[in-house]
Design a protein around this motif. Structure first.
Motif, PDB file in Angstrom:
ATOM      1  N   GLY A  48       0.845  -1.189   0.000  1.00 13.78           N
ATOM      2  CA  GLY A  48       0.000   0.000   0.000  1.00 13.78           C
ATOM      3  C   GLY A  48       0.877   1.233   0.000  1.00 13.78           C
ATOM      4  N   GLU A  49       0.306   2.337   0.392  1.00 13.29           N
ATOM      5  CA  GLU A  49       1.064   3.576   0.471  1.00 13.29           C
ATOM      6  C   GLU A  49       1.675   3.722   1.855  1.00 13.29           C
ATOM      7  OE1 GLU A  49      -1.047   7.032  -0.787  1.00 13.29           O
ATOM      8  OE2 GLU A  49      -2.009   5.975  -2.441  1.00 13.29           O
ATOM      9  N   SER A  50       2.843   4.306   1.912  1.00  8.21           N
ATOM     10  CA  SER A  50       3.462   4.599   3.200  1.00  8.21           C
ATOM     11  C   SER A  50       2.636   5.678   3.890  1.00  8.21           C
ATOM     12  CB  SER A  50       4.897   5.079   3.000  1.00  8.21           C
ATOM     13  OG  SER A  50       5.650   4.058   2.382  1.00  8.21           O
ATOM     14  N   GLY A  69       4.574   1.223   3.291  1.00 11.58           N
ATOM     15  CA  GLY A  69       3.552   0.486   2.554  1.00 11.58           C
ATOM     16  C   GLY A  69       4.065  -0.731   1.826  1.00 11.58           C
ATOM     17  N   GLY A  70       5.373  -0.816   1.603  1.00 16.05           N
ATOM     18  CA  GLY A  70       5.943  -1.971   0.919  1.00 16.05           C
ATOM     19  C   GLY A  70       6.416  -3.056   1.869  1.00 16.05           C
ATOM     20  N   ASP A  71       6.311  -2.824   3.171  1.00 17.61           N
ATOM     21  CA  ASP A  71       6.760  -3.785   4.170  1.00 17.61           C
ATOM     22  C   ASP A  71       5.643  -4.794   4.424  1.00 17.61           C
ATOM     23  OD1 ASP A  71       8.145  -5.081   6.152  1.00 17.61           O
ATOM     24  OD2 ASP A  71       7.699  -3.582   7.679  1.00 17.61           O
TER      25      ASP A  71
END
Length: 97
Positions: A48-50, A69-71
């Protein structure tokens, strides 16, 4: 890295998937519950978005933190019917009957 494990188990007269001690809705067949668990596991992989988030802990204290968001966690689906582990979380995988 965090690992999220869903287990497909008999529940409430049908089948469900569970995460820790929390159950999904009951599905009429094992195959339906297994497919739903694979879909949910695959959705965990979508970034998702940070964002800045705030939350209240069990003691009533508020915390703020930054979330990337990439974690995304590693996911696994365990078929409780056969106790097989399935690292594949793809909803396209052919479910067992």
């Amino acid at each position: 890295m965090v690992k999220v494990t869903y287990e497909v188990v008999p529940h409430d007269g049908g089948w469900a998937y569970k995460l820790a001690d929390v159950y999904s809705e009951a599905f009429p067949t094992h195959s339906d519950a297994l497919q739903a668990a694979r879909i949910v596991a695959a959705e965990q992989q979508v970034g998702g978005e940070s964002a800045e988030i705030s939350y209240q802990d069990e003691h009533g204290r508020w915390h703020e933190e930054y979330t990337d968001g990439g974690d995304r966690p590693e996911t696994e689906v365990i078929d409780g019917r056969w106790m097989k582990r399935s690292a594949e979380a793809s909803p396209e995988a052919s479910p067992e009957a």
